[in-house]
Design an enzyme around this catalytic site. Structure first.
Site, PDB file in Angstrom:
ATOM      1  N   ALA A 185       9.080  -4.382  12.434  1.00  0.00           N
ATOM      2  CA  ALA A 185       9.336  -5.175  11.229  1.00  0.00           C
ATOM      3  C   ALA A 185      10.835  -5.315  10.956  1.00  0.00           C
ATOM      4  O   ALA A 185      11.305  -6.392  10.587  1.00  0.00           O
ATOM      5  CB  ALA A 185       8.647  -4.530  10.038  1.00  0.00           C
TER       6      ALA A 185
ATOM      7  N   HIS B  60      -1.559   1.366  -4.345  1.00  0.00           N
ATOM      8  CA  HIS B  60      -1.907   2.787  -4.181  1.00  0.00           C
ATOM      9  C   HIS B  60      -1.026   3.712  -5.019  1.00  0.00           C
ATOM     10  O   HIS B  60      -0.988   4.914  -4.764  1.00  0.00           O
ATOM     11  CB  HIS B  60      -1.828   3.195  -2.712  1.00  0.00           C
ATOM     12  CG  HIS B  60      -2.891   2.544  -1.873  1.00  0.00           C
ATOM     13  ND1 HIS B  60      -2.858   2.513  -0.512  1.00  0.00           N
ATOM     14  CD2 HIS B  60      -4.020   1.890  -2.233  1.00  0.00           C
ATOM     15  CE1 HIS B  60      -3.931   1.863  -0.054  1.00  0.00           C
ATOM     16  NE2 HIS B  60      -4.643   1.458  -1.083  1.00  0.00           N
TER      17      HIS B  60
ATOM     18  N   GLN C 216       0.851  -1.188   0.000  1.00  0.00           N
ATOM     19  CA  GLN C 216       0.000   0.000   0.000  1.00  0.00           C
ATOM     20  C   GLN C 216       0.887   1.238   0.000  1.00  0.00           C
ATOM     21  O   GLN C 216       0.395   2.355  -0.083  1.00  0.00           O
ATOM     22  CB  GLN C 216      -0.859   0.018   1.262  1.00  0.00           C
ATOM     23  CG  GLN C 216      -1.780  -1.180   1.371  1.00  0.00           C
ATOM     24  CD  GLN C 216      -2.384  -1.257   2.766  1.00  0.00           C
ATOM     25  OE1 GLN C 216      -3.404  -0.651   3.051  1.00  0.00           O
ATOM     26  NE2 GLN C 216      -1.743  -1.998   3.646  1.00  0.00           N
ATOM     27  N   ASN C 217       2.192   1.023   0.140  1.00  0.00           N
ATOM     28  CA  ASN C 217       3.099   2.163   0.224  1.00  0.00           C
ATOM     29  C   ASN C 217       3.358   2.777  -1.138  1.00  0.00           C
ATOM     30  O   ASN C 217       3.369   2.084  -2.155  1.00  0.00           O
ATOM     31  CB  ASN C 217       4.427   1.738   0.855  1.00  0.00           C
ATOM     32  CG  ASN C 217       4.256   1.350   2.305  1.00  0.00           C
ATOM     33  OD1 ASN C 217       3.193   1.607   2.874  1.00  0.00           O
ATOM     34  ND2 ASN C 217       5.248   0.738   2.892  1.00  0.00           N
TER      35      ASN C 217
ATOM     36  N   CYS D  44      -1.010  18.913 -22.784  1.00  0.00           N
ATOM     37  CA  CYS D  44      -2.229  19.723 -22.929  1.00  0.00           C
ATOM     38  C   CYS D  44      -2.264  20.946 -22.010  1.00  0.00           C
ATOM     39  O   CYS D  44      -3.202  21.742 -22.085  1.00  0.00           O
ATOM     40  CB  CYS D  44      -3.467  18.846 -22.685  1.00  0.00           C
ATOM     41  SG  CYS D  44      -3.726  18.459 -20.945  1.00  0.00           S
TER      42      CYS D  44
ATOM     43  N   SER E  54      -2.332  -0.939   9.324  1.00  0.00           N
ATOM     44  CA  SER E  54      -3.364  -0.826  10.354  1.00  0.00           C
ATOM     45  C   SER E  54      -4.633  -1.565   9.925  1.00  0.00           C
ATOM     46  O   SER E  54      -5.563  -1.690  10.701  1.00  0.00           O
ATOM     47  CB  SER E  54      -3.692   0.645  10.594  1.00  0.00           C
ATOM     48  OG  SER E  54      -4.125   1.236   9.387  1.00  0.00           O
TER      49      SER E  54
HETATM   50  P1  NAD Z   1      -1.184   3.136   8.730  1.00  0.00           P
HETATM   51  O1  NAD Z   1      -0.376   4.377   8.918  1.00  0.00           O
HETATM   52  O2  NAD Z   1      -2.634   3.205   8.810  1.00  0.00           O
HETATM   53  O3  NAD Z   1      -0.712   2.050   9.798  1.00  0.00           O
HETATM   54  C1  NAD Z   1       0.646   1.752  10.029  1.00  0.00           C
HETATM   55  C2  NAD Z   1       0.704   0.475  10.841  1.00  0.00           C
HETATM   56  O4  NAD Z   1       2.060   0.112  11.002  1.00  0.00           O
HETATM   57  C3  NAD Z   1       0.093   0.606  12.241  1.00  0.00           C
HETATM   58  O5  NAD Z   1      -0.758  -0.497  12.482  1.00  0.00           O
HETATM   59  C4  NAD Z   1       1.316   0.557  13.161  1.00  0.00           C
HETATM   60  O6  NAD Z   1       1.033  -0.085  14.387  1.00  0.00           O
HETATM   61  C5  NAD Z   1       2.290  -0.260  12.342  1.00  0.00           C
HETATM   62  N1  NAD Z   1       3.698   0.004  12.609  1.00  0.00           N
HETATM   63  C6  NAD Z   1       4.288   1.187  12.922  1.00  0.00           C
HETATM   64  N2  NAD Z   1       5.616   1.039  13.032  1.00  0.00           N
HETATM   65  C7  NAD Z   1       5.871  -0.265  12.774  1.00  0.00           C
HETATM   66  C8  NAD Z   1       7.075  -1.028  12.736  1.00  0.00           C
HETATM   67  N3  NAD Z   1       8.279  -0.484  12.958  1.00  0.00           N
HETATM   68  N4  NAD Z   1       6.970  -2.352  12.443  1.00  0.00           N
HETATM   69  C9  NAD Z   1       5.757  -2.926  12.205  1.00  0.00           C
HETATM   70  N5  NAD Z   1       4.594  -2.247  12.248  1.00  0.00           N
HETATM   71  C10 NAD Z   1       4.655  -0.928  12.522  1.00  0.00           C
HETATM   72  O7  NAD Z   1      -0.676   2.508   7.354  1.00  0.00           O
HETATM   73  P2  NAD Z   1      -1.435   1.709   6.207  1.00  0.00           P
HETATM   74  O8  NAD Z   1      -2.228   0.596   6.810  1.00  0.00           O
HETATM   75  O9  NAD Z   1      -0.401   1.394   5.202  1.00  0.00           O
HETATM   76  O10 NAD Z   1      -2.486   2.734   5.594  1.00  0.00           O
HETATM   77  C11 NAD Z   1      -2.070   4.040   5.292  1.00  0.00           C
HETATM   78  C12 NAD Z   1      -2.383   4.528   3.908  1.00  0.00           C
HETATM   79  O11 NAD Z   1      -1.561   5.660   3.687  1.00  0.00           O
HETATM   80  C13 NAD Z   1      -2.026   3.587   2.813  1.00  0.00           C
HETATM   81  O12 NAD Z   1      -3.027   3.721   1.887  1.00  0.00           O
HETATM   82  C14 NAD Z   1      -0.712   4.104   2.196  1.00  0.00           C
HETATM   83  O13 NAD Z   1      -0.797   4.156   0.789  1.00  0.00           O
HETATM   84  C15 NAD Z   1      -0.590   5.502   2.676  1.00  0.00           C
HETATM   85  N6  NAD Z   1       0.744   5.835   3.241  1.00  0.00           N
HETATM   86  C16 NAD Z   1       1.890   5.378   2.646  1.00  0.00           C
HETATM   87  C17 NAD Z   1       3.109   5.670   3.190  1.00  0.00           C
HETATM   88  C18 NAD Z   1       4.365   5.165   2.521  1.00  0.00           C
HETATM   89  O14 NAD Z   1       4.384   5.014   1.320  1.00  0.00           O
HETATM   90  N7  NAD Z   1       5.407   4.853   3.287  1.00  0.00           N
HETATM   91  C19 NAD Z   1       3.201   6.425   4.358  1.00  0.00           C
HETATM   92  C20 NAD Z   1       2.008   6.883   4.933  1.00  0.00           C
HETATM   93  C21 NAD Z   1       0.792   6.566   4.380  1.00  0.00           C
HETATM   94 ZN    ZN Z   2      -2.638  16.552 -20.283  1.00  0.00          ZN
END
Ligand code: NAD
Ligand code: ZN
Length: 243
Positions: free
Chosen positions: A229, A118, A100-101, A148, A187
């Site tokens: 992680a 995403h 999702q990152n 455009c 999350s």
């Molecule tokens: P979230 O922010 O909702 O949740 C993060 C989760 O990671 C939490 O449950 C937390 O407890 C856990 N966590 C925090 N530190 C950790 C670690 N060191 N080891 C293991 N777990 C840990 O994230 P989500 O569920 O990915 O949803 C967020 C949305 O926002 C997604 O759609 C994503 O695309 C976007 N997003 C992406 C990034 C990125 O690309 N790095 C950053 C922020 C948000």
């Molecule tokens: Zn365009």
């Protein structure tokens, strides 16, 4: 048997292991998550900025926020969790990485079989025509479309938008094949990604969750590994190598 050994047991038996990662896997690389205190940017809530409505209302503000994140991410390096997953792919052990990152750190770590549900923060697309491209450095202002002249936007999936269809098709194929999924740092609040582990479980597969806290997925996980992680993944890797 402790939880780490249970996970290793599941992983050893897996024929088609896939993973789902979220913002938590990049936390130890210093990429801020959206939720909690790290989620705040100026006085805004990140989740209020990642929407089509926010962009329509104030594209300058949304681009400022993306440019700030691009700057921040450009200074971040993959951590041992990203690197372990890249190694598992190279070994043929991990078949696909669903993330999702949007930060691109899995690719920097060496993973190639990545399904970015995403999008990616370095990709841009036109709000009017089919133009798409990749940025090599953080954006300044609102970049105009070279085809455009309309406004370009980040090619990421915002809250309220649907996921890229082609990527979703591949995700569903992988879920069909999977007999184990390791869910790392999400999350599990954002759909449909949160349901991917449930689908694997429903067809008899195993779910391993790695998270510093419990989530709505924890009750269905065969094993919940509570911790960071970047610490746990290398530990699992080490145990996997001991026969
Ligand atoms: P979230 O922010 O909702 O949740 C993060 C989760 O990671 C939490 O449950 C937390 O407890 C856990 N966590 C925090 N530190 C950790 C670690 N060191 N080891 C293991 N777990 C840990 O994230 P989500 O569920 O990915 O949803 C967020 C949305 O926002 C997604 O759609 C994503 O695309 C976007 N997003 C992406 C990034 C990125 O690309 N790095 C950053 C922020 C948000
Ligand atoms: Zn365009």
């Amino acid at each position: 048997m402790n939880r780490l050994s249970q996970s290793v047991e599941i992983l050893r038996k897996a024929n088609h292991l896939i993973t789902l990662t979220g913002a938590g896997i990049s936390k130890e690389s210093n990429v801020p998550t959206f939720r909690g205190k790290d989620g705040m940017w100026r006085q805004y809530n990140a989740m209020d900025l990642a929407t089509p409505q926010a962009f329509n209302k104030n594209p300058t503000l949304v681009w400022e926020w993306y440019s700030w994140r691009q700057n921040l991410i450009s200074k971040c390096q993959p951590n041992p969790a990203h690197l372990t997953l890249a190694k598992w792919e190279e070994q043929g052990f991990l078949k696909t990485l669903i993330t999702q990152n949007v930060d691109g750190l899995h690719r920097t770590a060496g993973s190639t079989k990545i399904l970015e549900v995403h999008g990616n923060i370095w990709m841009i697309k036109c709000t009017e025509c089919a133009y798409k491209s990749q940025l090599t450095s953080p954006a300044t202002g609102i970049p105009p479309c070279p085809e455009c002249g309309a406004q370009l936007r980040p090619d990421v999936v915002w809250f309220g938008e649907s996921l890229p269809q082609q990527v979703m098709g591949q995700v569903l194929k992988e879920i069909e094949l999977a007999d184990a999924i390791i869910v790392i740092g999400t999350s599990a609040l954002v759909q449909p990604s949160a349901s991917f582990p449930l689908l694997v479980k429903q067809k008899g597969g195993h779910v391993i969750e790695v998270n510093v806290e419990t989530t709505s997925l924890t009750p269905i996980a065969n094993v919940h590994l509570q911790g960071k992680a970047g610490v746990l993944l290398p530990q699992i890797d080490q145990l996997l190598r001991i026969k």
